[in-house]
Design a protein around this motif. Structure first.
Motif, PDB file in Angstrom:
ATOM      1  N   LYS A   1       0.832  -1.206   0.000  1.00  0.00           N
ATOM      2  CA  LYS A   1       0.000   0.000   0.000  1.00  0.00           C
ATOM      3  C   LYS A   1       0.866   1.256   0.000  1.00  0.00           C
ATOM      4  CE  LYS A   1      -3.796  -2.293   2.400  1.00  0.00           C
ATOM      5  NZ  LYS A   1      -4.630  -2.339   3.619  1.00  0.00           N
ATOM      6  N   LEU A   2       1.979   1.206   0.716  1.00  0.00           N
ATOM      7  CA  LEU A   2       2.880   2.349   0.756  1.00  0.00           C
ATOM      8  C   LEU A   2       3.525   2.591  -0.609  1.00  0.00           C
ATOM      9  CD1 LEU A   2       4.570   1.808   4.230  1.00  0.00           C
ATOM     10  CD2 LEU A   2       2.999   3.641   3.591  1.00  0.00           C
ATOM     11  N   LEU A   3       3.854   1.522  -1.308  1.00  0.00           N
ATOM     12  CA  LEU A   3       4.431   1.670  -2.645  1.00  0.00           C
ATOM     13  C   LEU A   3       3.425   2.308  -3.604  1.00  0.00           C
ATOM     14  CD1 LEU A   3       6.323  -1.741  -2.909  1.00  0.00           C
ATOM     15  CD2 LEU A   3       7.367   0.534  -2.734  1.00  0.00           C
ATOM     16  N   LYS A   4       2.155   1.940  -3.484  1.00  0.00           N
ATOM     17  CA  LYS A   4       1.116   2.565  -4.315  1.00  0.00           C
ATOM     18  C   LYS A   4       0.961   4.037  -3.954  1.00  0.00           C
ATOM     19  CE  LYS A   4      -1.578  -1.621  -5.205  1.00  0.00           C
ATOM     20  NZ  LYS A   4      -2.888  -2.319  -4.991  1.00  0.00           N
ATOM     21  N   TRP A   5       1.052   4.327  -2.649  1.00  0.00           N
ATOM     22  CA  TRP A   5       0.966   5.726  -2.201  1.00  0.00           C
ATOM     23  C   TRP A   5       2.106   6.540  -2.808  1.00  0.00           C
ATOM     24  CZ3 TRP A   5       4.793   8.110   0.818  1.00  0.00           C
ATOM     25  CH2 TRP A   5       4.485   9.408   1.256  1.00  0.00           C
ATOM     26  N   LYS A   6       3.294   5.983  -2.815  1.00  0.00           N
ATOM     27  CA  LYS A   6       4.449   6.699  -3.368  1.00  0.00           C
ATOM     28  C   LYS A   6       4.231   7.072  -4.825  1.00  0.00           C
ATOM     29  CE  LYS A   6       9.334   6.307  -4.554  1.00  0.00           C
ATOM     30  NZ  LYS A   6      10.499   5.427  -4.736  1.00  0.00           N
ATOM     31  N   GLU A   7       3.641   6.178  -5.598  1.00  0.00           N
ATOM     32  CA  GLU A   7       3.476   6.398  -7.034  1.00  0.00           C
ATOM     33  C   GLU A   7       2.207   7.162  -7.385  1.00  0.00           C
ATOM     34  OE1 GLU A   7       5.906   5.751  -9.012  1.00  0.00           O
ATOM     35  OE2 GLU A   7       7.040   4.822  -7.366  1.00  0.00           O
ATOM     36  N   SER A   8       1.364   7.440  -6.402  1.00  0.00           N
ATOM     37  CA  SER A   8       0.095   8.117  -6.677  1.00  0.00           C
ATOM     38  C   SER A   8       0.322   9.553  -7.147  1.00  0.00           C
ATOM     39  CB  SER A   8      -0.774   8.128  -5.414  1.00  0.00           C
ATOM     40  OG  SER A   8      -1.932   8.925  -5.612  1.00  0.00           O
ATOM     41  N   LYS A   9      -0.426   9.959  -8.166  1.00  0.00           N
ATOM     42  CA  LYS A   9      -0.317  11.325  -8.669  1.00  0.00           C
ATOM     43  C   LYS A   9      -0.986  12.325  -7.738  1.00  0.00           C
ATOM     44  CE  LYS A   9      -0.039   9.965 -13.542  1.00  0.00           C
ATOM     45  NZ  LYS A   9      -0.669  10.047 -14.885  1.00  0.00           N
ATOM     46  N   CYS A  10      -1.875  11.844  -6.884  1.00  0.00           N
ATOM     47  CA  CYS A  10      -2.563  12.727  -5.928  1.00  0.00           C
ATOM     48  C   CYS A  10      -2.104  12.423  -4.500  1.00  0.00           C
ATOM     49  CB  CYS A  10      -4.072  12.594  -6.059  1.00  0.00           C
ATOM     50  SG  CYS A  10      -4.695  10.906  -5.918  1.00  0.00           S
TER      51      CYS A  10
END
Length: 200
Positions: free
Chosen positions: A8-17
């Motif tokens: 989940k943290l990796l997805k957060w890092k790559e999130s544009k928002c």
């Protein structure tokens, strides 16, 4: 050590928002470990700030919350340059300095390029009356104690963990004695990361 929350943290890092992230959870579930592990896996550099009994940080955030000034102060404190593309900023025990919590709003609005992960309890945050909580300006992640699958992986039983994940019940039944022993150990530590032998 495997925690599903890393994904989940990796997805957060790559999130544009992406917004500054607050990790919530009970004591001893591994919030600090998770933030540091995430930093070591996903970033070239990590700046870790613990706000508990930290008079320098209390003074830094007591003045204005200009993000350029705050970053300069954090760099001086950490003794290193903070590269927004390659550095994870970790604010631990953020509830101890309410102004640091308030600053997250300004980081989101004025300096969204910085990657900031925080840990704190909602109880501790709620106790600071008058704190300007950055509603809508932060993301949240709830961290729970180790799941049984995570516990198996932490104990080096990845193949047994995968059987559970696949729900291969005939195979699980064949090795039920292994699972029963593991469940006894899991029950003993209560699923808390701070109690798991891997952290000793």
């Amino acid at each position: 050590m495997y925690r599903a929350a890393i994904e989940k943290l990796l997805k957060w890092k790559e999130s544009k928002c992406r917004k500054p992230l607050i990790i919530e959870g009970a004591r001893q579930v591994g919030k600090t470990w998770l933030m540091k592990e995430f930093g070591s896996q996903a970033y070239a550099h990590t700046v870790y700030i613990n706000f508990d009994s930290n008079s320098k940080m209390a003074e830094l955030f007591a003045a204005d919350l200009d993000t350029d000034r705050l970053i300069m102060g954090l760099e001086l404190y950490a003794g290193q340059k903070i590269d927004p593309d390659n550095t994870l900023l970790i604010f631990d025990e953020i509830q101890e300095v309410p102004r640091a919590l308030s600053s997250l709003k300004y980081f989101y609005e004025n300096a969204p390029q910085f990657h900031i992960v925080c840990a704190g309890s909602l109880l501790g945050i709620a106790l600071h009356e008058g704190t300007s909580f950055p509603v809508g300006k932060v993301d949240f992640l709830r961290l729970y104690p180790l799941s049984f699958i995570e516990f198996l992986m932490a104990m080096g039983q990845e193949r047994f963990a995968k059987l559970l994940d696949k729900q291969d019940f005939p195979m699980i039944t064949s090795f039920k004695s292994t699972y029963i022993e593991a469940l006894k150990q899991y029950y003993f530590v209560g699923g808390y990361a701070g109690s798991c032998p891997i952290f000793c």
